[in-house]
Scaffold this active site. Structure first.
Site, PDB file in Angstrom:
ATOM      1  N   ASP A 148       0.837  -1.199   0.000  1.00  0.00           N
ATOM      2  CA  ASP A 148       0.000   0.000   0.000  1.00  0.00           C
ATOM      3  C   ASP A 148       0.877   1.257   0.000  1.00  0.00           C
ATOM      4  O   ASP A 148       2.023   1.218   0.451  1.00  0.00           O
ATOM      5  CB  ASP A 148      -0.863   0.069   1.268  1.00  0.00           C
ATOM      6  CG  ASP A 148      -1.870  -1.057   1.353  1.00  0.00           C
ATOM      7  OD1 ASP A 148      -2.173  -1.659   0.315  1.00  0.00           O
ATOM      8  OD2 ASP A 148      -2.336  -1.323   2.481  1.00  0.00           O
TER       9      ASP A 148
HETATM   10  N1  URA Z   1      -1.438  -5.872   3.892  1.00  0.00           N
HETATM   11  C1  URA Z   1      -1.853  -4.599   3.897  1.00  0.00           C
HETATM   12  O1  URA Z   1      -2.863  -4.271   4.478  1.00  0.00           O
HETATM   13  N2  URA Z   1      -1.127  -3.691   3.229  1.00  0.00           N
HETATM   14  C2  URA Z   1       0.008  -3.978   2.572  1.00  0.00           C
HETATM   15  O2  URA Z   1       0.637  -3.091   1.999  1.00  0.00           O
HETATM   16  C3  URA Z   1       0.430  -5.305   2.580  1.00  0.00           C
HETATM   17  C4  URA Z   1      -0.314  -6.241   3.250  1.00  0.00           C
END
Ligand code: URA
Length: 242
Positions: free
Chosen positions: A104
């Site tokens: 993310d």
């Molecule tokens: N899980 C999440 O919520 N975000 C990420 O970036 C990776 C795994």
């Protein structure tokens, strides 16, 4: 792949330097002098390149370990936002490198970048069960053995129209606001959703390992380095490629 690019990304100098080597006739392929920097090499040619008479090690695949900073998009290009493509060293641009999976925008940490499509597929496909570990700083009361048990059994998320049963995950409680969670699948926002399910919003999320590859202890966000031979072999082994 172009000969000049192949040599530059294999450590034989900058594009300008390797072009000069090539045009000066210092580079042979299969014993034959090649003076065209744009000569296309592939397959068996890769093993017969020599520079100044010594066999050259041409790397067909590139494997990088990137420590993704906060507020960087997992994308090679974006017109507006800081993105992973901006961190690729200039000699490796145009080598068709892409991120293995996604983090993310606000997740930091280990992101492997490669042009090895098969490895990338195997590291991300849930059928290969490659563990990925995240360090999570969360808000709210400390998690307990109840959440550890639920993780181990496979959490049922009900934050969308259809309930989703997750694969078992290992939850380790580091201290009162920090936990580590190891997943073998990569559903969208999975860690944040798991912690929201427990009523513990995530404050920071950092990926610290992918299969056998771990983030260096003193790793700095934004740093990028090639994976070592040992790390590459370990990845190829766990994915059944060697
Ligand atoms: N899980 C999440 O919520 N975000 C990420 O970036 C990776 C795994």
């Amino acid at each position: 792949m172009r000969l000049d690019k192949a040599l530059a990304s294999s450590g034989y100098g900058t594009r300008t330097e390797v072009r000069s080597l090539i045009t000066k006739g210092k580079v042979t392929i299969g014993g034959i002098q090649v003076k065209d920097p744009g000569y296309h090499i592939s397959g068996d040619d890769l093993n017969t390149v020599a520079v100044a008479g010594s066999p050259a090690m041409i790397k067909e695949h590139i494997y990088l370990l990137f420590d993704k900073p906060d507020e960087v998009l997992t994308a090679m290009e974006d017109p507006r936002l800081p993105h992973v493509g901006q961190f690729i060293p200039p000699n490796l641009k145009n080598r068709k490198i892409s991120p293995v999976g996604r983090l993310d925008y606000h997740t930091t940490g280990l992101l492997i970048l490669t042009n090895d499509g098969e490895l990338s597929h195997r590291l991300t496909s849930p059928s290969y069960d490659i563990p990925k570990t995240y360090e999570v700083v969360y808000e709210g009361a400390p998690l307990t053995s109840l959440e550890k048990e639920e993780s181990g059994e496979g959490i049922i998320l009900d934050d969308t129209d259809e309930k989703v049963k997750l694969k078992p995950a290992v939850l380790e409680l580091a201290d009162e606001t920090v936990a580590r969670i190891t997943l073998t699948e990569g559903k969208t926002h999975e860690v944040r959703r798991i912690f929201a399910h427990w009523g513990r919003p995530v404050i920071t999320l950092r990926r610290i390992s992918v299969g056998p590859v771990r983030l260096d202890k003193d790793s700095a966000e934004g740093s990028i380095r090639e994976l070592t031979g040992e790390e590459i072999n370990a990845l190829l082994k766990v994915t059944g490629l060697i």
